[in-house]
Design a protein around this motif. Structure first.
Motif, short mmCIF file in Angstrom:
data_model
loop_
_atom_site.label_atom_id
_atom_site.label_comp_id
_atom_site.label_asym_id
_atom_site.label_seq_id
_atom_site.Cartn_x
_atom_site.Cartn_y
_atom_site.Cartn_z
N THR A 70 0.86 -1.17 0.00
CA THR A 70 0.00 0.00 0.00
C THR A 70 0.90 1.22 0.00
N PRO A 71 0.79 2.10 -0.99
CA PRO A 71 -0.10 1.98 -2.14
C PRO A 71 0.35 0.86 -3.08
N ILE A 72 -0.56 0.46 -3.93
CA ILE A 72 -0.25 -0.60 -4.90
C ILE A 72 0.87 -0.13 -5.82
N ARG A 73 1.82 -1.02 -6.04
CA ARG A 73 2.94 -0.78 -6.95
C ARG A 73 3.02 -1.94 -7.93
N PHE A 74 3.44 -1.62 -9.14
CA PHE A 74 3.67 -2.70 -10.10
C PHE A 74 4.84 -2.33 -11.00
N ASN A 75 5.51 -3.35 -11.51
CA ASN A 75 6.64 -3.17 -12.42
C ASN A 75 6.20 -3.51 -13.83
N VAL A 76 6.63 -2.66 -14.77
CA VAL A 76 6.35 -2.89 -16.19
C VAL A 76 7.62 -2.65 -16.99
N LYS A 77 7.73 -3.39 -18.07
CA LYS A 77 8.84 -3.19 -18.99
C LYS A 77 8.55 -1.95 -19.83
N CYS A 78 9.62 -1.25 -20.24
CA CYS A 78 9.43 0.00 -20.96
C CYS A 78 10.62 0.23 -21.88
N ASN A 79 10.36 0.87 -23.01
CA ASN A 79 11.44 1.32 -23.88
C ASN A 79 12.35 2.23 -23.05
N PRO A 80 13.68 2.07 -23.10
CA PRO A 80 14.57 2.84 -22.23
C PRO A 80 14.39 4.36 -22.32
N GLU A 81 14.22 4.89 -23.51
CA GLU A 81 14.05 6.34 -23.65
C GLU A 81 12.72 6.79 -23.04
N ARG A 82 11.70 6.02 -23.28
CA ARG A 82 10.37 6.33 -22.71
C ARG A 82 10.38 6.19 -21.19
N ALA A 83 11.13 5.22 -20.68
CA ALA A 83 11.23 5.03 -19.23
C ALA A 83 11.75 6.29 -18.56
N ILE A 84 12.79 6.86 -19.12
CA ILE A 84 13.38 8.09 -18.56
C ILE A 84 12.39 9.24 -18.66
N GLN A 85 11.72 9.36 -19.80
CA GLN A 85 10.74 10.43 -20.00
C GLN A 85 9.62 10.33 -18.96
N LEU A 86 9.09 9.14 -18.73
CA LEU A 86 8.02 8.96 -17.75
C LEU A 86 8.48 9.27 -16.33
N ARG A 87 9.71 8.87 -16.00
CA ARG A 87 10.24 9.16 -14.67
C ARG A 87 10.37 10.66 -14.43
N GLU A 88 10.77 11.39 -15.48
CA GLU A 88 10.90 12.84 -15.36
C GLU A 88 9.54 13.52 -15.28
N GLU A 89 8.59 13.03 -16.05
CA GLU A 89 7.25 13.62 -16.08
C GLU A 89 6.45 13.33 -14.81
N PHE A 90 6.63 12.15 -14.24
CA PHE A 90 5.88 11.73 -13.04
C PHE A 90 6.85 11.22 -11.97
N PRO A 91 7.66 12.10 -11.38
CA PRO A 91 8.73 11.65 -10.47
C PRO A 91 8.26 10.92 -9.21
N HIS A 92 7.02 11.12 -8.80
CA HIS A 92 6.52 10.44 -7.60
C HIS A 92 5.78 9.15 -7.93
N ALA A 93 5.42 8.98 -9.20
CA ALA A 93 4.61 7.84 -9.60
C ALA A 93 5.37 6.81 -10.44
N VAL A 94 6.40 7.25 -11.14
CA VAL A 94 7.17 6.35 -12.01
C VAL A 94 8.62 6.37 -11.55
N LEU A 95 9.06 5.22 -11.05
CA LEU A 95 10.40 5.07 -10.48
C LEU A 95 11.19 4.02 -11.24
N PRO A 96 12.52 4.05 -11.15
CA PRO A 96 13.28 2.95 -11.75
C PRO A 96 12.82 1.62 -11.18
N GLY A 97 12.76 0.60 -12.00
CA GLY A 97 12.22 -0.70 -11.61
C GLY A 97 12.88 -1.29 -10.37
#
Length: 96
Positions: A34-61
Motif C-alpha cells: 500500500t499503495p499498490i505498486r507494479f513493475n512494467v517493462k518499458c522502452n529505455p528512452e520512454r522510461a526516462i521520460q516517464l520518470r521525469e514527467e511523473f517523479p513520484h509515480a514512475v520510479l526505476p524498476g
C-alpha cells in the motif's frame, strides 16, 4: 488477463503476482503493498521520460533492470488509463 495469451503466475511466492506472455514476464504486482505498486517493462528512452514527467509515480524498476523496467506507484498522479497504457506497452514489448 484480458490480453491475448496472458498467464498469471506466482513464482516469487504468495505476495506477488507475475503476468507473463509467451513465458516472459511483462507485469509484476505486489498484492500486499500500500499503495499498490507494479513493475512494467518499458522502452529505455520512454522510461526516462516517464520518470521525469511523473517523479513520484514512475520510479526505476525495483529489483529489476532499471534501464528497461519502471515501478509504478498507484495514486501518485497517474490516471487508471495511463497505468493501463503502460501495462499494454509492456505486454507489447515482451510479446514481440
Amino acid at each position: 488477463m484480458s490480453l491475448p495469451l496472458a498467464e498469471e503466475t506466482q513464482p516469487f511466492g504468495p505476495d506477488h503476482i507475475v503476468y507473463k506472455v509467451k513465458g516472459k514476464m511483462f507485469l509484476l504486482v505486489g498484492i500486499e503493498e500500500t499503495p499498490i505498486r507494479f513493475n512494467v517493462k518499458c522502452n529505455p528512452e520512454r522510461a526516462i521520460q516517464l520518470r521525469e514527467e511523473f517523479p513520484h509515480a514512475v520510479l526505476p524498476g525495483y529489483h529489476m533492470n532499471k534501464k528497461h523496467w519502471n515501478t509504478i506507484v498507484m495514486g501518485e498522479g497517474l490516471s487508471r488509463a495511463q497505468c493501463e497504457e503502460m501495462i499494454r506497452d509492456s505486454y507489447a514489448l515482451v510479446a514481440k
